[in-house]
Design an enzyme around this catalytic site. Structure first.
Site, PDB file in Angstrom:
ATOM      1  N   LEU A  20       1.042  -1.367   0.011  1.00  0.00           N
ATOM      2  CA  LEU A  20       0.048  -0.025   0.018  1.00  0.00           C
ATOM      3  C   LEU A  20       0.820   1.297   0.090  1.00  0.00           C
ATOM      4  O   LEU A  20       0.290   2.333  -0.041  1.00  0.00           O
ATOM      5  CB  LEU A  20      -0.863  -0.010   1.095  1.00  0.00           C
ATOM      6  CG  LEU A  20      -1.847  -1.246   1.210  1.00  0.00           C
ATOM      7  CD1 LEU A  20      -2.492  -1.083   2.408  1.00  0.00           C
ATOM      8  CD2 LEU A  20      -2.947  -1.189   0.007  1.00  0.00           C
ATOM      9  N   SER A  21       2.040   1.156   0.190  1.00  0.00           N
ATOM     10  CA  SER A  21       3.103   2.380   0.067  1.00  0.00           C
ATOM     11  C   SER A  21       2.893   3.042  -1.005  1.00  0.00           C
ATOM     12  O   SER A  21       3.063   4.387  -0.864  1.00  0.00           O
ATOM     13  CB  SER A  21       4.731   1.706   0.597  1.00  0.00           C
ATOM     14  OG  SER A  21       4.623   1.470   1.583  1.00  0.00           O
ATOM     15  N   THR A  66      11.434  -3.844   2.080  1.00  0.00           N
ATOM     16  CA  THR A  66      10.545  -4.778   2.559  1.00  0.00           C
ATOM     17  C   THR A  66      10.840  -6.216   2.470  1.00  0.00           C
ATOM     18  O   THR A  66      12.181  -6.613   1.960  1.00  0.00           O
ATOM     19  CB  THR A  66       9.145  -4.434   2.112  1.00  0.00           C
ATOM     20  OG1 THR A  66       8.241  -5.456   2.904  1.00  0.00           O
ATOM     21  CG2 THR A  66       8.942  -5.162   0.671  1.00  0.00           C
ATOM     22  N   LYS A  70      15.101  -7.054   4.533  1.00  0.00           N
ATOM     23  CA  LYS A  70      15.334  -6.094   5.631  1.00  0.00           C
ATOM     24  C   LYS A  70      16.704  -6.308   6.455  1.00  0.00           C
ATOM     25  O   LYS A  70      17.119  -5.411   7.044  1.00  0.00           O
ATOM     26  CB  LYS A  70      14.103  -5.935   6.719  1.00  0.00           C
ATOM     27  CG  LYS A  70      12.958  -5.319   6.158  1.00  0.00           C
ATOM     28  CD  LYS A  70      11.845  -5.447   7.030  1.00  0.00           C
ATOM     29  CE  LYS A  70      10.612  -4.381   6.750  1.00  0.00           C
ATOM     30  NZ  LYS A  70       9.904  -4.073   7.930  1.00  0.00           N
ATOM     31  N   ASN A  91      14.443  -0.335   6.837  1.00  0.00           N
ATOM     32  CA  ASN A  91      13.202  -0.086   6.227  1.00  0.00           C
ATOM     33  C   ASN A  91      13.284   0.944   5.365  1.00  0.00           C
ATOM     34  O   ASN A  91      12.462   0.883   4.368  1.00  0.00           O
ATOM     35  CB  ASN A  91      12.078  -0.453   6.761  1.00  0.00           C
ATOM     36  CG  ASN A  91      11.663   0.781   7.483  1.00  0.00           C
ATOM     37  OD1 ASN A  91      12.493   1.799   7.699  1.00  0.00           O
ATOM     38  ND2 ASN A  91      10.247   0.967   7.908  1.00  0.00           N
ATOM     39  N   ASP A 107      10.058   1.684  11.537  1.00  0.00           N
ATOM     40  CA  ASP A 107       8.939   1.078  12.348  1.00  0.00           C
ATOM     41  C   ASP A 107       8.651   1.116  13.715  1.00  0.00           C
ATOM     42  O   ASP A 107       7.433   1.256  14.068  1.00  0.00           O
ATOM     43  CB  ASP A 107       9.172  -0.622  12.279  1.00  0.00           C
ATOM     44  CG  ASP A 107       9.002  -1.191  10.748  1.00  0.00           C
ATOM     45  OD1 ASP A 107       8.342  -0.453   9.988  1.00  0.00           O
ATOM     46  OD2 ASP A 107       9.435  -2.204  10.520  1.00  0.00           O
ATOM     47  N   GLY A 129       3.483 -13.195  19.928  1.00  0.00           N
ATOM     48  CA  GLY A 129       4.476 -13.634  18.519  1.00  0.00           C
ATOM     49  C   GLY A 129       6.025 -13.011  18.988  1.00  0.00           C
ATOM     50  O   GLY A 129       6.189 -12.052  19.755  1.00  0.00           O
ATOM     51  N   GLY A 131       8.474 -12.663  16.284  1.00  0.00           N
ATOM     52  CA  GLY A 131       9.241 -12.391  14.869  1.00  0.00           C
ATOM     53  C   GLY A 131       9.693 -11.063  14.673  1.00  0.00           C
ATOM     54  O   GLY A 131      10.064 -10.359  15.840  1.00  0.00           O
ATOM     55  N   LEU A 229      -1.620  -5.434  14.798  1.00  0.00           N
ATOM     56  CA  LEU A 229      -0.554  -4.912  13.666  1.00  0.00           C
ATOM     57  C   LEU A 229      -1.100  -5.331  12.369  1.00  0.00           C
ATOM     58  O   LEU A 229      -0.657  -4.678  11.155  1.00  0.00           O
ATOM     59  CB  LEU A 229       0.835  -5.489  13.641  1.00  0.00           C
ATOM     60  CG  LEU A 229       1.841  -4.452  14.515  1.00  0.00           C
ATOM     61  CD1 LEU A 229       1.531  -4.021  15.714  1.00  0.00           C
ATOM     62  CD2 LEU A 229       3.266  -5.290  14.639  1.00  0.00           C
TER      63      LEU A 229
HETATM   64  P1  NAP Z   1       7.406 -12.876  11.242  1.00  0.00           P
HETATM   65  O1  NAP Z   1       8.778 -12.548  11.578  1.00  0.00           O
HETATM   66  O2  NAP Z   1       7.201 -14.104  10.169  1.00  0.00           O
HETATM   67  O3  NAP Z   1       6.780 -13.420  12.910  1.00  0.00           O
HETATM   68  C1  NAP Z   1       5.389 -13.990  13.175  1.00  0.00           C
HETATM   69  C2  NAP Z   1       5.437 -14.416  14.384  1.00  0.00           C
HETATM   70  O4  NAP Z   1       3.986 -14.965  14.629  1.00  0.00           O
HETATM   71  C3  NAP Z   1       6.260 -15.520  14.829  1.00  0.00           C
HETATM   72  O5  NAP Z   1       6.495 -15.481  15.914  1.00  0.00           O
HETATM   73  C4  NAP Z   1       5.377 -16.795  14.297  1.00  0.00           C
HETATM   74  O6  NAP Z   1       5.783 -17.957  15.126  1.00  0.00           O
HETATM   75  C5  NAP Z   1       4.123 -16.327  14.697  1.00  0.00           C
HETATM   76  N1  NAP Z   1       3.023 -16.959  13.972  1.00  0.00           N
HETATM   77  C6  NAP Z   1       3.054 -17.210  12.728  1.00  0.00           C
HETATM   78  N2  NAP Z   1       1.912 -17.945  12.410  1.00  0.00           N
HETATM   79  C7  NAP Z   1       1.358 -18.300  13.557  1.00  0.00           C
HETATM   80  C8  NAP Z   1       0.068 -19.197  14.085  1.00  0.00           C
HETATM   81  N3  NAP Z   1      -0.780 -19.562  13.206  1.00  0.00           N
HETATM   82  N4  NAP Z   1      -0.152 -18.994  15.446  1.00  0.00           N
HETATM   83  C9  NAP Z   1       0.395 -18.277  16.302  1.00  0.00           C
HETATM   84  N5  NAP Z   1       1.676 -17.760  15.807  1.00  0.00           N
HETATM   85  C10 NAP Z   1       2.204 -17.506  14.705  1.00  0.00           C
HETATM   86  O7  NAP Z   1       6.400 -11.738  10.677  1.00  0.00           O
HETATM   87  P2  NAP Z   1       6.439  -9.881  11.000  1.00  0.00           P
HETATM   88  O8  NAP Z   1       7.316  -9.317  10.252  1.00  0.00           O
HETATM   89  O9  NAP Z   1       6.760 -10.056  12.514  1.00  0.00           O
HETATM   90  O10 NAP Z   1       4.970  -9.740  10.787  1.00  0.00           O
HETATM   91  C11 NAP Z   1       4.111 -10.367  11.670  1.00  0.00           C
HETATM   92  C12 NAP Z   1       2.883  -9.596  11.369  1.00  0.00           C
HETATM   93  O11 NAP Z   1       2.718  -8.188  11.456  1.00  0.00           O
HETATM   94  C13 NAP Z   1       2.174  -9.607   9.664  1.00  0.00           C
HETATM   95  O12 NAP Z   1       0.941  -9.860   9.788  1.00  0.00           O
HETATM   96  C14 NAP Z   1       2.671  -8.392   9.311  1.00  0.00           C
HETATM   97  O13 NAP Z   1       1.833  -8.013   8.167  1.00  0.00           O
HETATM   98  C15 NAP Z   1       2.356  -7.374  10.381  1.00  0.00           C
HETATM   99  N6  NAP Z   1       3.167  -6.210  10.535  1.00  0.00           N
HETATM  100  C16 NAP Z   1       2.365  -4.925  10.236  1.00  0.00           C
HETATM  101  C17 NAP Z   1       2.887  -3.903  10.314  1.00  0.00           C
HETATM  102  C18 NAP Z   1       2.531  -2.475  10.001  1.00  0.00           C
HETATM  103  O14 NAP Z   1       2.824  -1.472   9.679  1.00  0.00           O
HETATM  104  N7  NAP Z   1       0.963  -2.505  10.406  1.00  0.00           N
HETATM  105  C19 NAP Z   1       4.398  -3.554  10.360  1.00  0.00           C
HETATM  106  C20 NAP Z   1       5.063  -4.962  10.376  1.00  0.00           C
HETATM  107  C21 NAP Z   1       4.460  -6.155  10.355  1.00  0.00           C
HETATM  108  P3  NAP Z   1       6.784 -19.082  14.367  1.00  0.00           P
HETATM  109  O15 NAP Z   1       8.300 -18.415  14.451  1.00  0.00           O
HETATM  110  O16 NAP Z   1       6.421 -20.300  15.015  1.00  0.00           O
HETATM  111  O17 NAP Z   1       6.281 -19.132  12.864  1.00  0.00           O
END
Ligand code: NAP
Length: 286
Positions: A20-21, A66, A70, A91, A107, A129, A131, A229
């Protein structure tokens, strides 16, 4: 109007077609009256170095980076801000006076933006979470003086690593999602932030599920602020559920817009655009 003097800013990632950027950044550039456009460039892993080095030589004024690059761009930048080093993720890039990439991460500023007017001091904050996004969220909570932070995850190794990463700043409690103590935490929490992708719209159907299942949320009280998020769908299943319980809710669109505002400010050496210009452009588009 695009003319022969127009320069550009680009998003580099793979994939980028869902981003969406371009929508919000082009609205902001137009509002500021800058002779700049923002485009998304998909890039293959093996081409990343060539693409970033080539963009230094042409009329590119800055970049967003992205998934999945990153961390990979660290080696291609000559200056890296302390916050990007601490988060181990970049980023935003701009060219410095030597026409080399100078990098930062916006971020954390994006995450704290909707929370700035709320008092989180001495309130219990829970992050779901462990990640990449959880790292920015925890740093943001530390910056907001949130003194009690717990992380709930399904992944023991990334949970341990995350907690270790912040060990020199704050003591964080880590719990696995099926730990019985999680219920007490939920009941007492001032703020809960979902950084898992659970509830995100995935292609054809909307997943109407809550992170760690509905039972995990049974002790949620109306005093708790719930911040998801995820921004698509709006509202997410978690925010719908929390609003029904009487909680204040915050969606991920605000973080997305605010980190974009901070990137734009970095590229333009401090220019600011009102939040609503970028937010309205996205709302109209979505
Ligand atoms: P990531 O590095 O892949 O981390 C995701 C985390 O969620 C990990 O701890 C993962 O555990 C866990 N997870 C994944 N599937 C799961 C499930 N079904 N049940 C429970 N835990 C689960 O991803 P990220 O970069 O942190 O992003 C995470 C979310 O934040 C995404 O939806 C992204 O779109 C959103 N986000 C939004 C913004 C914004 O500006 N609004 C910015 C950044 C991120 P495992 O390691 O076990 O897979």
């Amino acid at each position: 109007m695009i003319t022969s003097k127009t320069s550009f800013i680009a998003l580099i990632g793979n994939p980028v077609s869902h981003s969406l950027s371009p929508i919000m950044q082009n609205a902001a550039l137009q509002y500021l009256g800058l002779d700049l456009i923002y485009i998304a460039i998909p890039c293959r892993d093996e081409d990343l170095e060539l693409v970033l080095n080539s963009l230094k030589k042409i009329n590119c004024k800055g970049l967003n980076i992205t998934i999945p690059y990153k961390e990979k761009v660290f080696d291609l930048c000559s200056e890296i801000s302390p916050i990007a080093k601490r988060l181990k993720a970049i980023n935003t890039l701009k060219l410095n006076s030597e026409r080399e990439w100078s990098a930062t991460n916006t971020d954390v500023e994006g995450f704290v933006y909707p929370l700035k007017t709320l008092n989180l001091t001495n309130k219990q904050a829970i992050v779901l979470g462990s990640g990449g996004a959880a790292r920015s969220v925890i740093q943001g909570l530390i910056n907001l003086n949130s003194s009690i932070i717990s992380v709930v995850s399904r992944n023991k190794s990334s949970l341990d690593e995350l907690i270790k990463n912040f060990g020199n700043q704050i003591e964080i409690q880590g719990l696995l999602h099926n730990d019985n103590r999680a219920q007490n935490l939920i009941e007492e929490a001032g703020l809960i932030v979902n950084t898992t992708p659970v509830g995100m719209q995935t292609g054809t159907h909307e997943e109407n599920i809550l992170p760690y299942g509905e039972t995990f949320w049974r002790s949620l009280k109306s005093k708790t602020i719930v911040y998801d998020l995820i921004y698509n769908p709006a509202p997410t299943p978690l925010l719908k559920f929390s609003a029904k319980k009487g909680c204040m809710t915050i969606d991920g669109l605000q973080m997305l817009v605010a980190q974009g505002m901070k990137s734009l400010s970095f590229w333009t050496n401090g220019l600011e655009v009102p939040f609503h210009i970028m937010n309205d452009a996205l709302k109209k588009y979505l």
